[in-house]
Design a protein around this motif. Structure first.
Motif, short mmCIF file in Angstrom:
data_model
loop_
_atom_site.label_atom_id
_atom_site.label_comp_id
_atom_site.label_asym_id
_atom_site.label_seq_id
_atom_site.Cartn_x
_atom_site.Cartn_y
_atom_site.Cartn_z
N HIS A 52 0.86 -1.19 0.00
CA HIS A 52 0.00 0.00 0.00
C HIS A 52 0.89 1.24 0.00
CE1 HIS A 52 -3.81 -2.10 1.45
NE2 HIS A 52 -2.88 -3.01 1.67
N LEU A 53 0.60 2.20 -0.90
CA LEU A 53 1.40 3.43 -0.98
C LEU A 53 0.51 4.65 -0.79
CD1 LEU A 53 3.72 2.72 -4.06
CD2 LEU A 53 4.07 2.09 -1.67
N TRP A 54 1.02 5.62 -0.06
CA TRP A 54 0.38 6.91 0.15
C TRP A 54 1.42 7.99 -0.14
CZ3 TRP A 54 -4.46 6.65 3.24
CH2 TRP A 54 -4.76 5.36 3.69
N GLY A 55 0.99 9.22 -0.49
CA GLY A 55 1.95 10.30 -0.64
C GLY A 55 2.02 10.86 -2.04
N THR A 56 3.04 11.70 -2.28
CA THR A 56 3.23 12.38 -3.56
C THR A 56 4.52 11.89 -4.20
OG1 THR A 56 2.06 14.35 -2.77
CG2 THR A 56 3.56 14.64 -4.65
N TYR A 57 4.43 11.52 -5.50
CA TYR A 57 5.57 10.92 -6.20
C TYR A 57 5.79 11.60 -7.55
CZ TYR A 57 4.59 7.47 -2.66
OH TYR A 57 4.37 6.86 -1.45
N THR A 58 7.02 11.95 -7.82
CA THR A 58 7.38 12.52 -9.12
C THR A 58 8.65 11.81 -9.61
OG1 THR A 58 8.66 14.25 -8.03
CG2 THR A 58 6.39 14.78 -8.62
N GLY A 59 9.04 12.15 -10.85
CA GLY A 59 10.24 11.51 -11.40
C GLY A 59 9.98 10.06 -11.76
N TYR A 60 11.05 9.31 -11.81
CA TYR A 60 11.00 7.90 -12.21
C TYR A 60 10.71 7.02 -11.00
CZ TYR A 60 12.31 3.68 -14.77
OH TYR A 60 12.30 2.45 -15.38
N CYS A 61 9.86 6.02 -11.13
CA CYS A 61 9.61 5.06 -10.06
C CYS A 61 10.72 4.01 -10.10
CB CYS A 61 8.25 4.38 -10.23
SG CYS A 61 7.94 3.10 -8.98
N ALA A 62 11.67 4.15 -9.17
CA ALA A 62 12.85 3.28 -9.19
C ALA A 62 12.73 2.10 -8.23
CB ALA A 62 14.08 4.11 -8.84
N LEU A 63 11.52 1.85 -7.72
CA LEU A 63 11.35 0.75 -6.77
C LEU A 63 11.65 -0.59 -7.43
CD1 LEU A 63 8.01 1.66 -4.94
CD2 LEU A 63 10.33 1.88 -4.06
N GLN A 64 12.44 -1.41 -6.75
CA GLN A 64 12.61 -2.81 -7.15
C GLN A 64 11.55 -3.62 -6.42
OE1 GLN A 64 17.13 -3.03 -6.47
NE2 GLN A 64 16.71 -4.66 -7.93
N LEU A 65 10.64 -4.21 -7.16
CA LEU A 65 9.52 -4.92 -6.55
C LEU A 65 9.87 -6.40 -6.38
CD1 LEU A 65 6.68 -3.29 -8.67
CD2 LEU A 65 7.43 -2.65 -6.37
N PRO A 66 9.52 -6.99 -5.24
CA PRO A 66 9.79 -8.41 -5.06
C PRO A 66 8.93 -9.26 -5.99
CG PRO A 66 8.49 -7.57 -3.21
CD PRO A 66 8.86 -6.38 -4.05
N ALA A 67 9.45 -10.40 -6.43
CA ALA A 67 8.75 -11.25 -7.39
C ALA A 67 7.44 -11.80 -6.83
CB ALA A 67 9.66 -12.41 -7.81
N SER A 68 7.30 -11.80 -5.50
CA SER A 68 6.11 -12.35 -4.85
C SER A 68 4.90 -11.41 -4.91
CB SER A 68 6.42 -12.65 -3.38
OG SER A 68 6.89 -11.47 -2.74
N LEU A 69 5.13 -10.14 -5.30
CA LEU A 69 4.06 -9.12 -5.21
C LEU A 69 2.89 -9.46 -6.12
CD1 LEU A 69 3.77 -6.36 -3.67
CD2 LEU A 69 4.21 -5.29 -5.89
N HIS A 70 1.66 -9.41 -5.57
CA HIS A 70 0.45 -9.66 -6.35
C HIS A 70 -0.50 -8.47 -6.39
CE1 HIS A 70 1.63 -13.92 -6.23
NE2 HIS A 70 0.88 -14.02 -7.30
N CYS A 71 -0.23 -7.47 -5.54
CA CYS A 71 -1.16 -6.32 -5.51
C CYS A 71 -0.43 -5.08 -5.01
CB CYS A 71 -2.35 -6.64 -4.60
SG CYS A 71 -3.57 -5.32 -4.50
N ILE A 72 -0.54 -3.99 -5.76
CA ILE A 72 -0.04 -2.69 -5.30
C ILE A 72 -1.22 -1.73 -5.27
CG2 ILE A 72 0.67 -1.88 -7.60
CD1 ILE A 72 3.16 -0.66 -6.09
N ILE A 73 -1.40 -1.06 -4.14
CA ILE A 73 -2.57 -0.21 -3.93
C ILE A 73 -2.11 1.22 -3.70
CG2 ILE A 73 -4.64 0.18 -2.53
CD1 ILE A 73 -4.45 -2.82 -1.74
N LEU A 74 -2.47 2.11 -4.63
CA LEU A 74 -2.16 3.53 -4.48
C LEU A 74 -3.35 4.17 -3.78
CD1 LEU A 74 -0.66 4.20 -8.04
CD2 LEU A 74 0.46 3.28 -6.00
N GLN A 75 -3.20 4.47 -2.51
CA GLN A 75 -4.33 4.82 -1.65
C GLN A 75 -4.75 6.29 -1.81
OE1 GLN A 75 -6.19 2.93 0.36
NE2 GLN A 75 -5.04 1.04 0.56
N THR A 76 -4.02 7.21 -1.20
CA THR A 76 -4.35 8.63 -1.26
C THR A 76 -3.07 9.41 -1.54
OG1 THR A 76 -6.17 8.37 0.32
CG2 THR A 76 -5.31 10.60 0.00
N GLY A 77 -3.12 10.26 -2.56
CA GLY A 77 -1.93 11.05 -2.90
C GLY A 77 -1.97 11.48 -4.35
#
Length: 312
Positions: A52-77
């Motif tokens: 789950h992610l909250w907040g303000t994001y600009t630029g490139y998304c440089a997150l390395q996501l684990p292979a197990s991830l099945h859901c990413i939730i952009l909540q408020t931001g």
């Protein structure tokens, strides 16, 4: 630690080091600062399924996501178009089904970006996104703008879930460009004519929770007949508005005209699934040439009893 959900509102790098290499199942990060500080340990969370992610994001998304991830939730931001593009590119690289949920997340307009260089950069990212295989990504939008849906234009998204009638309206321009879209889920209240252009790849429209007018449902079924292949129309918890809620004789005549076209065209390619249906709903399909009818409750069977022998 798969039974533990970690929620962090204010975290240090030292805090996140505690989680390195663990089997946390759900991580809920309440600020952009938390995201920045987890960047080193995130790919080590080998059992992480939901982020789950909250907040303000600009630029490139440089997150390395684990292979197990099945859901990413952009909540408020909010985020920039290039951040969302690069996040979707990262998700497409997971090579398995993954949900991307956008709840109360705003995509900044291009005017908030930093001139020509930024626009060239987002154009390059979009080109890369369009070339990605996004058939493994299920997009769920609760509160979306036209700017958000422009990000998805011409991509190969396989499943799109639109939680409000506003989302459906904002997606109308890009919907026919989704050449690999197979399933479209709709929520909300719909009246008037169904004006969406549906992509030829579509094989399921699922009406989840809401209500619609007879005119809207008739015109949706007409659109589905134009696909010329088997397509499922699911009516889950969707109510048909009574004719009394409509605006007099002219509209009733219009619905009658739509039904006449529906009868003339035939509907052998449409599979109708009804979870919660009224007699008025079943009257829409009286005398049609539906090939498969899937009734999920005994009430549905009862309500369809008068029209069933007319489905020739």
């Amino acid at each position: 630690m798969s039974n533990i959900q970690i929620s962090v509102k204010q975290g240090s790098k030292e805090l996140f080091e505690i989680f390195r290499g663990t089997s946390i199942g759900i991580l809920d990060l309440r600020t952009a600062d938390c995201i920045s500080k987890t960047s080193d340990i995130l790919p080590t969370l080998s059992k992480l399924e939901k982020l789950h992610l909250w907040g303000t994001y600009t630029g490139y998304c440089a997150l390395q996501l684990p292979a197990s991830l099945h859901c990413i939730i952009l909540q408020t931001g909010e985020c920039s178009p290039d951040w969302l593009c690069s996040l979707l590119i990262n998700l497409s690289e997971l090579d398995h089904h993954v949900e991307c949920e956008l709840w109360n997340f705003v995509v900044q307009s291009r005017g908030e970006d930093c001139g020509t260089d930024s626009n060239i950069h987002i154009s390059d990212l979009r080109s890369k996104l369009v070339s990605c295989d996004m058939s493994n990504i299920e997009i769920i939008v609760d509160n979306g703008s036209k700017e958000l849906f422009k990000i998805f234009r011409d991509t190969t998204i396989g499943i799109l879930k639109l939680k409000t009638a506003d989302c459906v309206s904002h997606s109308s321009d890009i919907l026919p460009t989704l050449s690999k879209l197979e399933k479209l889920y709709l929520w909300g209240t719909f009246t008037g004519h169904f004006d969406l252009q549906l992509p030829a790849s579509l094989d399921c429209v699922s009406l989840q929770t809401g209500e619609c007018s007879s005119e809207w449902l008739c015109s949706l079924l007409l659109k589905l007949t134009e696909l010329h292949h088997a397509v499922r129309c699911e009516l889950c918890d969707f109510l048909l508005q009574s004719r009394a809620e409509h605006c007099g004789a002219d509209l009733n005549m219009h619905v009658s005209d739509l039904r006449s076209v529906l009868l003339a065209l035939g509907m052998p390619n449409i599979i109708i699934q009804v979870n919660n249906g009224s007699r008025e709903l079943f009257e829409i399909i009286r005398d049609t040439s539906i090939g498969i009818l899937d009734l999920r409750t005994a009430d549905c069977v009862s309500h369809s009893s008068n029209i069933l022998p007319t489905l020739k």
